[in-house]
Design a protein around this motif. Structure first.
Motif, PDB file in Angstrom:
ATOM      1  N   VAL A  86       0.843  -1.208   0.000  1.00 38.21           N
ATOM      2  CA  VAL A  86       0.000   0.000   0.000  1.00 38.21           C
ATOM      3  C   VAL A  86       0.869   1.245   0.000  1.00 38.21           C
ATOM      4  CG1 VAL A  86      -1.631   1.365   1.365  1.00 38.21           C
ATOM      5  CG2 VAL A  86      -1.984  -1.089   1.112  1.00 38.21           C
ATOM      6  N   ILE A  87       1.857   1.288   0.885  1.00 34.51           N
ATOM      7  CA  ILE A  87       2.720   2.470   1.015  1.00 34.51           C
ATOM      8  C   ILE A  87       3.548   2.691  -0.248  1.00 34.51           C
ATOM      9  CG2 ILE A  87       4.691   3.431   2.281  1.00 34.51           C
ATOM     10  CD1 ILE A  87       3.600   1.934   4.765  1.00 34.51           C
ATOM     11  N   LEU A  88       4.135   1.627  -0.754  1.00 34.46           N
ATOM     12  CA  LEU A  88       5.017   1.755  -1.919  1.00 34.46           C
ATOM     13  C   LEU A  88       4.239   2.077  -3.199  1.00 34.46           C
ATOM     14  CD1 LEU A  88       7.488  -1.181  -1.183  1.00 34.46           C
ATOM     15  CD2 LEU A  88       7.991   1.274  -1.094  1.00 34.46           C
ATOM     16  N   SER A  89       3.084   1.434  -3.378  1.00 30.85           N
ATOM     17  CA  SER A  89       2.294   1.727  -4.587  1.00 30.85           C
ATOM     18  C   SER A  89       1.744   3.147  -4.533  1.00 30.85           C
ATOM     19  CB  SER A  89       1.160   0.711  -4.742  1.00 30.85           C
ATOM     20  OG  SER A  89       0.313   0.695  -3.605  1.00 30.85           O
ATOM     21  N   ALA A  90       1.341   3.596  -3.332  1.00 23.16           N
ATOM     22  CA  ALA A  90       0.861   4.974  -3.182  1.00 23.16           C
ATOM     23  C   ALA A  90       1.989   5.957  -3.476  1.00 23.16           C
ATOM     24  CB  ALA A  90       0.320   5.187  -1.771  1.00 23.16           C
ATOM     25  N   THR A  91       3.192   5.643  -2.995  1.00 19.98           N
ATOM     26  CA  THR A  91       4.343   6.508  -3.256  1.00 19.98           C
ATOM     27  C   THR A  91       4.639   6.586  -4.740  1.00 19.98           C
ATOM     28  OG1 THR A  91       5.298   5.921  -1.101  1.00 19.98           O
ATOM     29  CG2 THR A  91       6.777   6.893  -2.737  1.00 19.98           C
ATOM     30  N   ALA A  92       4.564   5.446  -5.424  1.00 20.25           N
ATOM     31  CA  ALA A  92       4.810   5.428  -6.867  1.00 20.25           C
ATOM     32  C   ALA A  92       3.790   6.302  -7.607  1.00 20.25           C
ATOM     33  CB  ALA A  92       4.746   3.991  -7.385  1.00 20.25           C
ATOM     34  N   ILE A  93       2.528   6.202  -7.198  1.00 17.31           N
ATOM     35  CA  ILE A  93       1.486   7.026  -7.829  1.00 17.31           C
ATOM     36  C   ILE A  93       1.749   8.502  -7.578  1.00 17.31           C
ATOM     37  CG2 ILE A  93      -0.975   7.613  -7.794  1.00 17.31           C
ATOM     38  CD1 ILE A  93      -1.520   4.664  -7.079  1.00 17.31           C
ATOM     39  N   MET A  94       2.122   8.842  -6.336  1.00 18.95           N
ATOM     40  CA  MET A  94       2.375  10.239  -5.997  1.00 18.95           C
ATOM     41  C   MET A  94       3.600  10.789  -6.726  1.00 18.95           C
ATOM     42  SD  MET A  94       1.345  10.511  -1.951  1.00 18.95           S
ATOM     43  CE  MET A  94       2.061   8.980  -1.370  1.00 18.95           C
ATOM     44  N   LEU A  95       4.508   9.897  -7.109  1.00 20.63           N
ATOM     45  CA  LEU A  95       5.689  10.320  -7.863  1.00 20.63           C
ATOM     46  C   LEU A  95       5.427  10.370  -9.362  1.00 20.63           C
ATOM     47  CD1 LEU A  95       8.478   8.362  -5.932  1.00 20.63           C
ATOM     48  CD2 LEU A  95       8.051  10.824  -5.912  1.00 20.63           C
ATOM     49  N   GLY A  96       4.195  10.024  -9.759  1.00 22.48           N
ATOM     50  CA  GLY A  96       3.821  10.167 -11.170  1.00 22.48           C
ATOM     51  C   GLY A  96       3.789   8.894 -11.978  1.00 22.48           C
ATOM     52  N   THR A  97       4.018   7.740 -11.352  1.00 25.85           N
ATOM     53  CA  THR A  97       3.944   6.458 -12.067  1.00 25.85           C
ATOM     54  C   THR A  97       2.558   5.870 -11.886  1.00 25.85           C
ATOM     55  OG1 THR A  97       6.278   6.055 -11.588  1.00 25.85           O
ATOM     56  CG2 THR A  97       4.973   4.163 -12.299  1.00 25.85           C
ATOM     57  N   SER A  98       1.932   5.472 -12.974  1.00 30.12           N
ATOM     58  CA  SER A  98       0.580   4.926 -12.871  1.00 30.12           C
ATOM     59  C   SER A  98       0.485   3.480 -13.331  1.00 30.12           C
ATOM     60  CB  SER A  98      -0.407   5.770 -13.691  1.00 30.12           C
ATOM     61  OG  SER A  98      -0.084   5.707 -15.071  1.00 30.12           O
ATOM     62  N   GLY A  99       1.395   3.063 -14.238  1.00 29.84           N
ATOM     63  CA  GLY A  99       1.321   1.700 -14.758  1.00 29.84           C
ATOM     64  C   GLY A  99      -0.004   1.436 -15.434  1.00 29.84           C
ATOM     65  N   SER A 100      -0.459   2.391 -16.237  1.00 29.37           N
ATOM     66  CA  SER A 100      -1.797   2.302 -16.834  1.00 29.37           C
ATOM     67  C   SER A 100      -1.835   1.344 -18.013  1.00 29.37           C
ATOM     68  CB  SER A 100      -2.259   3.688 -17.297  1.00 29.37           C
ATOM     69  OG  SER A 100      -2.368   4.566 -16.212  1.00 29.37           O
ATOM     70  N   ILE A 101      -3.019   0.756 -18.209  1.00 34.72           N
ATOM     71  CA  ILE A 101      -3.292  -0.037 -19.412  1.00 34.72           C
ATOM     72  C   ILE A 101      -4.581   0.481 -20.032  1.00 34.72           C
ATOM     73  CG2 ILE A 101      -2.128  -2.126 -18.566  1.00 34.72           C
ATOM     74  CD1 ILE A 101      -4.936  -3.247 -17.933  1.00 34.72           C
ATOM     75  N   ILE A 102      -4.736   0.273 -21.315  1.00 30.30           N
ATOM     76  CA  ILE A 102      -5.931   0.709 -22.040  1.00 30.30           C
ATOM     77  C   ILE A 102      -6.805  -0.501 -22.329  1.00 30.30           C
ATOM     78  CG2 ILE A 102      -6.826   1.900 -24.069  1.00 30.30           C
ATOM     79  CD1 ILE A 102      -5.179   3.681 -22.285  1.00 30.30           C
ATOM     80  N   LEU A 103      -8.065  -0.448 -21.917  1.00 30.45           N
ATOM     81  CA  LEU A 103      -8.996  -1.519 -22.243  1.00 30.45           C
ATOM     82  C   LEU A 103      -9.378  -1.380 -23.714  1.00 30.45           C
ATOM     83  CD1 LEU A 103     -11.323  -1.566 -19.098  1.00 30.45           C
ATOM     84  CD2 LEU A 103      -9.354  -3.003 -19.606  1.00 30.45           C
ATOM     85  N   PRO A 104      -9.061  -2.373 -24.538  1.00 31.46           N
ATOM     86  CA  PRO A 104      -9.237  -2.247 -25.993  1.00 31.46           C
ATOM     87  C   PRO A 104     -10.680  -2.011 -26.436  1.00 31.46           C
ATOM     88  CG  PRO A 104      -8.764  -4.519 -25.368  1.00 31.46           C
ATOM     89  CD  PRO A 104      -8.528  -3.693 -24.165  1.00 31.46           C
ATOM     90  N   GLU A 105     -11.632  -2.589 -25.770  1.00 31.77           N
ATOM     91  CA  GLU A 105     -13.019  -2.494 -26.223  1.00 31.77           C
ATOM     92  C   GLU A 105     -13.639  -1.123 -25.960  1.00 31.77           C
ATOM     93  OE1 GLU A 105     -14.540  -4.762 -27.987  1.00 31.77           O
ATOM     94  OE2 GLU A 105     -12.786  -6.083 -27.879  1.00 31.77           O
ATOM     95  N   VAL A 106     -13.285  -0.520 -24.845  1.00 33.44           N
ATOM     96  CA  VAL A 106     -13.914   0.750 -24.463  1.00 33.44           C
ATOM     97  C   VAL A 106     -12.950   1.931 -24.466  1.00 33.44           C
ATOM     98  CG1 VAL A 106     -15.727  -0.322 -23.098  1.00 33.44           C
ATOM     99  CG2 VAL A 106     -13.531   0.180 -22.036  1.00 33.44           C
TER     100      VAL A 106
END
Length: 372
Positions: A86-106
């Motif tokens: 929780v702490i590390l993933s929140a820190t990554a998000i706050m530092l600008g990393t999202s690891g986003s993916i695009i759902l192809p259908e929508v």
């Protein structure tokens, strides 16, 4: 002040193995959310660290299911590992990393790191439940109660919006277009009416009498708690700010602060409203109703954490104009604030104390505008 939660075992020995099964599934989801961006080439240290701890959490739950580790051993390891995710993933998000993916259908963009943050938060709760020998039925009941309180908290937000319309329409009919001062007055009146309606409505639905509301005359002890509470809240706020600054993370500015910067004169309304309306009515709903209600299902320390989670969730909209990382950083401060208020309420069983601490803290934040 004893714990009033129902028995952790819930009289359902056969259902106890359901909990590590749920934990395995939830931690596996968190692990998947982290390993996908790693496979995509994300080499941010916080993401890599979170991935490692997510794997440890999965292994701990699997070891529990197959009898390699005892319940308390696996629960402790899984809870600690999930909390670090929780702490590390929140820190990554706050530092600008999202690891986003695009759902192809929508065509929707989904942040996998946010998914890891949420699922690991849930996994930590499941691990704690397993450590405490909570059965499958008990876990289901606690999850349902938590969701009920989230809905109740969100209902408070909706009720404030409805109350704002109800109050503003007759005022506009009477005086025409409202000034910024008048809109601020409407906003705070709606806050009291909306939150109060939801709080008293819930008590009526649950058939609780007015004695459920913990209003007691202040004593020397409660005055001491008020002073200590203010110091704790400012201390927690400073600590969170220092940690965020050290990590290079910026927090979002509350929408009200942005409004005041454009019209400093509004603090004449805001400061007394914080003490007389915002503090009392937010604490009525989120402490005296939400947190106290949770005492019947969770232990008191757990109820404080769960109520603080609800409190943070309903404040998302106040920072919604900023980016995801800034919003998350601000919610960390809100969560810390709520933990202090929840602890004060649990220690005193007196709504007056956290209401005054909350209101005075909010008011003091706007005093510099008044002096500028």
């Amino acid at each position: 002040m004893g714990t009033t939660a129902q028995s952790d075992a819930d009289g359902d020995p056969g259902g106890i193995d359901v909990v590590p099964a749920v934990g395995t599934i939830v931690t596996a989801l968190a692990m998947g959310c982290l390993l996908v961006p790693v496979r995509q080439g994300v080499d941010e240290p916080t993401v890599l660290g979170a991935s490692a701890f997510a794997i440890i959490a999965v292994v701990a739950f699997l070891a529990r299911r197959h009898g390699v580790l005892e319940r308390q051993q696996s629960g402790l390891v899984a809870a600690a590992s999930s909390a670090l995710v929780v702490i590390l993933s929140a820190t990554a998000i706050m530092l600008g990393t999202s690891g986003s993916i695009i759902l192809p259908e929508v065509g929707w963009s989904i942040s996998l790191l946010f998914g890891a943050f949420v699922t690991s938060f849930a996994a930590a709760g499941v691990a704690i439940a397993d450590y405490a020998s909570v059965s499958g039925a008990g876990l289901s009941r606690r999850t349902g109660h938590f969701l009920e309180m989230v809905i109740l908290g969100l209902a408070g937000l909706v009720a404030m919006q409805v109350a704002s319309v109800v109050v503003s329409i007759p005022m506009m009919v009477a005086v025409g277009e409202l000034t910024e001062f008048q809109w601020q007055f409407v906003s705070y009146l709606a806050t009291g009416l909306g939150l109060g309606t939801v709080a008293f409505g819930y008590l009526a639905v649950r058939d609780y009498s007015l004695s459920y509301i913990d209003i007691k005359a202040p004593t020397l002890q409660t005055v001491v708690w008020m002073v200590v509470g203010l110091f704790l809240i400012f201390g927690a706020n400073i600590a969170v700010s220092v940690l965020m600054t050290g990590a290079g993370v910026e927090s979002a500015e509350h929408s009200l602060s942005e409004t005041v910067e454009q019209n400093i004169g509004l603090v004449v309304i805001i400061i007394p409203a914080m003490i007389l309306i915002v503090g009392p009515f937010e604490e009525l709903l989120y402490r005296n109703v939400v947190q106290k209600s949770l005492y019947g299902t969770f232990s008191r320390p757990s109820a404080i954490v769960v109520a603080s989670t609800v409190f943070a969730v309903v404040h998302v909209g106040a920072y919604a104009t900023a980016g995801a990382g800034e919003v998350l950083a601000s919610l960390a401060s809100v969560f810390a604030l709520s933990l202090v208020l929840g602890t004060i309420y649990e220690r005193t069983d007196n709504l007056v104390v956290p209401a005054l601490v909350h209101g005075c803290y909010n008011a003091l934040l706007f005093v510099p505008y008044l002096l500028s």
